[in-house]
Design an enzyme around this catalytic site. Structure first.
Site, PDB file in Angstrom:
ATOM      1  CG  LEU A  65      -1.767  -1.192   1.659  1.00 39.27           C
ATOM      2  CD1 LEU A  65      -2.768  -0.885   2.643  1.00 39.27           C
ATOM      3  CD2 LEU A  65      -2.559  -1.447   0.146  1.00 39.27           C
ATOM      4  CG  HIS A  84       2.844 -12.678   6.620  1.00 42.97           C
ATOM      5  ND1 HIS A  84       3.358 -12.611   5.320  1.00 42.97           N
ATOM      6  CD2 HIS A  84       4.070 -13.493   7.103  1.00 42.97           C
ATOM      7  CE1 HIS A  84       4.264 -13.263   4.926  1.00 42.97           C
ATOM      8  NE2 HIS A  84       4.820 -13.656   6.016  1.00 42.97           N
TER       9      HIS A  84
HETATM   10  C1  GRF Z   1      -2.801 -16.387   2.940  1.00 40.65           C
HETATM   11  O1  GRF Z   1      -1.790 -17.442   3.096  1.00 40.65           O
HETATM   12  C2  GRF Z   1      -2.764 -15.249   3.633  1.00 40.65           C
HETATM   13  O2  GRF Z   1      -1.752 -15.355   4.882  1.00 40.65           O
HETATM   14  C3  GRF Z   1      -1.564 -14.233   2.786  1.00 40.65           C
HETATM   15  O3  GRF Z   1      -2.064 -14.632   1.550  1.00 40.65           O
HETATM   16  C4  GRF Z   1      -2.818 -15.856   1.588  1.00 40.65           C
HETATM   17  C5  GRF Z   1      -4.128 -15.659   0.944  1.00 40.65           C
HETATM   18  O4  GRF Z   1      -4.966 -16.792   0.839  1.00 40.65           O
HETATM   19  N1  GRF Z   1      -1.497 -12.909   2.880  1.00 40.65           N
HETATM   20  P1  GRF Z   1      -6.759 -16.575   0.600  1.00 40.65           P
HETATM   21  O5  GRF Z   1      -6.678 -15.883  -0.900  1.00 40.65           O
HETATM   22  O6  GRF Z   1      -7.230 -16.203   1.766  1.00 40.65           O
HETATM   23  O7  GRF Z   1      -6.961 -18.032   0.422  1.00 40.65           O
END
Ligand code: GRF
Length: 201
Positions: free
Chosen positions: A92, A108
C-alpha cells in the site's frame, strides 16, 4: 463496524470471515465491499455468490498512487471503517495508510518477524523451524511489519512437507482473522509503539 476486504486471489480468508459473520461468531461487523486488483480473483466470485458488493481496480500497468486513490475512494464510498487485507498482493502507498490510520489489518502465514514476504510457509519449512504459524497485524509502510494483534502457532511435524504445513497454517489463519477482527471491532485496546495492548476494564 463496516469492513472492506482487499484480495488478489482465491479468498479463503475472506470466505472464513464471511462465514464467521453469518454464523454470528463475529458480531457487530459487516462486509461493506470486497475489492480486488485482479479481475479473475476467485474471492470475487465468492463475494458475488454471497451477494456482497464487489469492485475491481486492475492494478497492472498503473501507478501505485493512482490505483490506490481509486481503491480509497471506493472504500470511502462504502463507508468502510476497517480495511482487511486478505491475500492482497500489493504494497500500500503511504497515502493509503494515512487514509486509514491503524485501521488496516493484514494476515501473514508466518510468525513475524520471521519470514516476511512471499512463500512464507515454504521459507519456514526450508529453514527447519519446529514451530510455524500465522500473524494478524496492523499495516504500516513496511512489508509485513506493523503492530501485531495476534499470532497462532502451528507445530511442524516430522511428516510435513511445505504444502501440508501451509494447509495447517491456513486453517489457523481462518480462525485468527475472525478473532483479530473481533478484538479490533471491540475497541478495547491501544497501540503503544509496536505493541497492541488490551486495555484493562
Ligand atoms: C494467505 O496465506 C495469507 O496469509 C496471505 O495470502 C494468503 C491468502 O490466501 N497473506 P487466501 O486468498 O485468503 O486463500
Amino acid at each position: 463496524m463496516r469492513i472492506g476486504i482487499l484480495l488478489s486471489g482465491r479468498g479463503s480468508n475472506f470466505a472464513a470471515i464471511a462465514a464467521s459473520i453469518r454464523a454470528s461468531r463475529l458480531t457487530g461487523v459487516e462486509i461493506a465491499v470486497v475489492v480486488s486488483n485482479v479481475a479473475e480473483a476467485g474471492g470475487l466470485q465468492t463475494a458475488l455468490e454471497l451477494g456482497l458488493p464487489t469492485a475491481v481496480f486492475v492494478s497492472k500497468g498503473r501507478k501505485r498512487a493512482e490505483h490506490d486513490a481509486d481503491v480509497i475512494a471506493c472504500l470511502r464510498a462504502h463507508q468502510v471503517d476497517l480495511v482487511c487485507l486478505a491475500g492482497y498482493m500489493r504494497l500500500l502507498s503511504p497515502h493509503f495508510i494515512a487514509a486509514f490510520p491503524n485501521r488496516i489489518l493484514n494476515i501473514h502465514p508466518s510468525l513475524l518477524p520471521s519470514f516476511p514476504g512471499l512463500a512464507a510457509q515454504e521459507q519456514a519449512f526450508d529453514y527447519g523451524v519446529k514451530v510455524a504459524g500465522c500473524t494478524v497485524h496492523f499495516v504500516d509502510e513496511h512489508l509485513d511489519h506493523g503492530a501485531i494483534v495476534l499470532q497462532r502457532a502451528v507445530p511442524v511435524l516430522e511428516t510435513d512437507d511445505a504444502h501440508s504445513l501451509a494447509e495447517r497454517i491456513l486453517a489457523e489463519e481462518h480462525l485468527a482473522y475472525t478473532e483479530a477482527i473481533a478484538l479490533v471491532a471491540g475497541g478495547n485496546y491501544e497501540i503503544q509503539g509496536r505493541r497492541y495492548v488490551k486495555r484493562s476494564r
